[in-house]
Design a protein around this motif. Structure first.
Motif, PDB file in Angstrom:
ATOM      1  N   GLN A  70      -1.885  -0.146   6.998  1.00  0.00           N
ATOM      2  CA  GLN A  70      -1.933  -1.098   5.884  1.00  0.00           C
ATOM      3  C   GLN A  70      -2.189  -0.290   4.619  1.00  0.00           C
ATOM      4  OE1 GLN A  70      -2.359  -4.602   6.998  1.00  0.00           O
ATOM      5  NE2 GLN A  70      -2.154  -5.506   4.990  1.00  0.00           N
ATOM      6  N   ILE A  71      -1.362  -0.482   3.620  1.00  0.00           N
ATOM      7  CA  ILE A  71      -1.518   0.260   2.360  1.00  0.00           C
ATOM      8  C   ILE A  71      -1.585  -0.759   1.224  1.00  0.00           C
ATOM      9  CG2 ILE A  71      -0.585   2.036   0.840  1.00  0.00           C
ATOM     10  CD1 ILE A  71       0.980   3.120   3.242  1.00  0.00           C
ATOM     11  N   GLU A  72      -2.720  -0.799   0.578  1.00  0.00           N
ATOM     12  CA  GLU A  72      -2.963  -1.761  -0.501  1.00  0.00           C
ATOM     13  C   GLU A  72      -2.351  -1.248  -1.801  1.00  0.00           C
ATOM     14  OE1 GLU A  72      -6.977  -4.030  -1.367  1.00  0.00           O
ATOM     15  OE2 GLU A  72      -6.981  -2.083  -2.391  1.00  0.00           O
ATOM     16  N   LEU A  73      -1.263  -1.880  -2.244  1.00  0.00           N
ATOM     17  CA  LEU A  73      -0.605  -1.436  -3.473  1.00  0.00           C
ATOM     18  C   LEU A  73      -1.402  -1.819  -4.709  1.00  0.00           C
ATOM     19  CD1 LEU A  73       3.177  -2.132  -2.781  1.00  0.00           C
ATOM     20  CD2 LEU A  73       1.762  -0.156  -2.157  1.00  0.00           C
ATOM     21  N   LEU A 119       2.639  -3.140   3.257  1.00  0.00           N
ATOM     22  CA  LEU A 119       2.380  -2.720   1.879  1.00  0.00           C
ATOM     23  C   LEU A 119       1.689  -3.820   1.083  1.00  0.00           C
ATOM     24  CD1 LEU A 119       5.757  -0.846   1.209  1.00  0.00           C
ATOM     25  CD2 LEU A 119       3.604   0.072   2.112  1.00  0.00           C
ATOM     26  N   TRP A 120       0.514  -4.188   1.538  1.00  0.00           N
ATOM     27  CA  TRP A 120      -0.318  -5.121   0.784  1.00  0.00           C
ATOM     28  C   TRP A 120      -1.740  -5.006   1.314  1.00  0.00           C
ATOM     29  CZ3 TRP A 120       2.481  -6.987   4.945  1.00  0.00           C
ATOM     30  CH2 TRP A 120       1.781  -7.735   5.899  1.00  0.00           C
ATOM     31  N   GLY A 121      -2.663  -5.584   0.581  1.00  0.00           N
ATOM     32  CA  GLY A 121      -4.058  -5.594   1.007  1.00  0.00           C
ATOM     33  C   GLY A 121      -4.737  -6.787   0.376  1.00  0.00           C
ATOM     34  N   TRP A 122      -5.789  -6.531  -0.374  1.00  0.00           N
ATOM     35  CA  TRP A 122      -6.548  -7.616  -1.003  1.00  0.00           C
ATOM     36  C   TRP A 122      -6.101  -7.771  -2.453  1.00  0.00           C
ATOM     37  CZ3 TRP A 122      -8.658 -10.614   2.368  1.00  0.00           C
ATOM     38  CH2 TRP A 122      -9.027 -10.079   3.617  1.00  0.00           C
ATOM     39  N   ILE A 147       6.140  -6.521   3.197  1.00  0.00           N
ATOM     40  CA  ILE A 147       5.388  -6.920   2.009  1.00  0.00           C
ATOM     41  C   ILE A 147       5.076  -8.403   2.131  1.00  0.00           C
ATOM     42  CG2 ILE A 147       5.501  -7.319  -0.482  1.00  0.00           C
ATOM     43  CD1 ILE A 147       6.966  -4.802  -0.859  1.00  0.00           C
ATOM     44  N   SER A 148       3.835  -8.776   1.841  1.00  0.00           N
ATOM     45  CA  SER A 148       3.437 -10.177   1.821  1.00  0.00           C
ATOM     46  C   SER A 148       3.084 -10.558   0.393  1.00  0.00           C
ATOM     47  CB  SER A 148       2.226 -10.400   2.736  1.00  0.00           C
ATOM     48  OG  SER A 148       1.812 -11.751   2.705  1.00  0.00           O
ATOM     49  N   THR A 149       3.679 -11.658  -0.078  1.00  0.00           N
ATOM     50  CA  THR A 149       3.497 -12.063  -1.471  1.00  0.00           C
ATOM     51  C   THR A 149       3.232 -13.554  -1.574  1.00  0.00           C
ATOM     52  OG1 THR A 149       4.626 -12.224  -3.626  1.00  0.00           O
ATOM     53  CG2 THR A 149       6.019 -12.343  -1.681  1.00  0.00           C
ATOM     54  N   ASN A 150       2.555 -13.945  -2.645  1.00  0.00           N
ATOM     55  CA  ASN A 150       2.411 -15.380  -2.928  1.00  0.00           C
ATOM     56  C   ASN A 150       3.618 -15.927  -3.681  1.00  0.00           C
ATOM     57  OD1 ASN A 150       2.027 -14.765  -5.755  1.00  0.00           O
ATOM     58  ND2 ASN A 150      -0.150 -14.388  -5.353  1.00  0.00           N
ATOM     59  N   ALA A 299      -6.242   0.768  -2.637  1.00  0.00           N
ATOM     60  CA  ALA A 299      -5.505   1.186  -3.832  1.00  0.00           C
ATOM     61  C   ALA A 299      -6.077   2.434  -4.480  1.00  0.00           C
ATOM     62  CB  ALA A 299      -5.466   0.033  -4.838  1.00  0.00           C
ATOM     63  N   ASP A 300      -7.374   2.661  -4.337  1.00  0.00           N
ATOM     64  CA  ASP A 300      -7.979   3.854  -4.947  1.00  0.00           C
ATOM     65  C   ASP A 300      -7.946   5.064  -4.027  1.00  0.00           C
ATOM     66  OD1 ASP A 300      -9.851   3.172  -3.048  1.00  0.00           O
ATOM     67  OD2 ASP A 300     -11.543   3.030  -4.434  1.00  0.00           O
TER      68      ASP A 300
END
Length: 373
Positions: A70-73, A119-122, A147-150, A299-300
């Motif tokens: 899981q990679i938080e963009l 490719l998403w996180g919080w 990718i998960s998006t609203n 992300a950091d």
């Protein structure tokens, strides 16, 4: 992994080993989404075999690289969802988009071994200012990407171009209502038409390019206020040009369970957990895989055992200081955290409220429908 699932896996292990090592292919489901991976590199094949063997032992220093990541963009969002730590302002991490150079360094190191990269996180990943560069870098390594998006900025020209030029395998559009009234009760601030107009444009652009990717996936979390819409959902998804849809149960995040009780649907089929006397049934046959196969990079650049450690309370380490992922993955610090997760998980709050621990199955989705058939 549940006991029954483990035995099912072992029964299939010889065929899986043959498919992976000799044929270089693997068919698998990831949260009910089907994947058909062929022509795997030797490095990816061997890593899968090592990872499978490691699951039988839960070695504190795994034999393998991760198989999923899981990679938080980005860890900021344009909505305020009711149980999300980002939406509630409780993430306790500064707003950040992942540095593109850091992402490239990570993917170049780990990508050759990964089967999937989520490719998403919080946060909302489509808000990343260099989304096109991110997807271009990810595409080079040949793993499946999600990718998960609203969906709220899915009509943005730069976003659409990125998704068509360097398509992820799956684009998951999270809608929890077929009207604004229903959807916004959970996804506070969302507009259904914004998401749907973006889906329509993306499908048209995809067709013009002659591509089948991204597979556009409607994901619907069932809750008390929206379960009455379930009979209408397949028609809604088909009419709005989604390729597939899944129905999902609501996960407990690292927060008191009471915060979720008023959202529980009445149907037990769509409840993530079993309850007796209004108290969650605790299961004893759960064995965590995430810390050994599926880490998260925030992300950091902070690396954690899984995305449920949303506040990075127990970091393995950080890529931001120049460390390689290998240095962090096989570090003493990572081994110590895995030992706690394996032997005494209740010590960590994010393990105590793990969204998989007390489920009857090791997935959050309960129904899948392929609308292309």
């Amino acid at each position: 992994m549940r006991t029954k699932e483990r035995w099912d896996y072992l029964r299939r292990s010889l065929k899986l080993g043959s498919d992976i090592l000799i044929r270089g292919r693997l068919d698998f489901a990831f949260d009910l989404m089907p994947f058909n991976v062929a022509h795997m590199s030797l490095a990816r094949r061997l890593n899968l075999i090592r990872s499978a063997a490691n699951l039988a032992y839960r070695r504190l220093q795994p034999w393998s690289w991760p198989t999923h990541m899981q990679i938080e963009l980005a860890n900021y969002c344009n909505l305020k969802c009711r149980v999300c730590p980002t939406g509630l302002g409780k993430l306790n991490r500064p707003p950040k988009a992942m540095d593109t150079a850091l992402f490239e360094r990570l993917i170049n190191e780990v990508g050759p071994y990964l089967m999937t990269a989520s490719l998403w996180g919080w946060g909302e990943p489509l808000l990343h200012p260099q989304l096109c560069d991110i997807l271009r870098i990810a595409q080079k390594q040949g793993m499946a990407t999600l990718i998960s998006t609203n969906g709220q900025n899915l009509s943005d020209e730069n976003v659409l171009k990125a998704l068509v030029d360097y398509p992820p395998t799956y684009l998951i559009v999270a809608l929890d209502g077929i009207t604004d009234e229903t959807n916004s009760l959970f996804r506070v601030g969302a507009k259904v038409d914004k998401a749907l107009s973006g889906v329509h444009r993306l499908v048209r652009m995809r067709a013009q390019k002659g591509s089948k990717l991204p597979i556009v996936h409607l994901r619907y979390i069932v809750m008390k206020h929206n379960e009455h819409e379930l009979p209408y959902l397949p028609k809604f998804a088909a009419e709005n040009e989604f390729d597939i849809m899944t129905i999902r149960t609501l996960s407990i995040i690292d927060a008191p369970e009471e915060t979720h009780h008023n959202l529980l649907p009445s149907s037990e089929r769509y409840q993530a957990y079993g309850y007796e006397n209004n108290k969650r049934v605790s299961r004893t046959d759960f064995m965590c895989e995430m810390a050994f196969t599926f880490p998260t990079v925030f992300a950091d650049g902070t690396v954690v055992a899984c995305d449920q450690d949303c506040r990075a309370q127990q970091p393995y380490g950080s890529l931001a200081d120049g460390s390689s992922f290998a240095d962090i993955w096989w570090s003493r610090r990572a081994s110590e955290i895995r030992k706690t997760i394996r032997d005494n998980p209740s010590k960590f709050s994010f393990c105590k409220n793990c969204p998989f621990r007390d489920r009857p199955i090791s997935t959050c989705s309960v129904e899948f429908l392929d609308l292309r058939k």
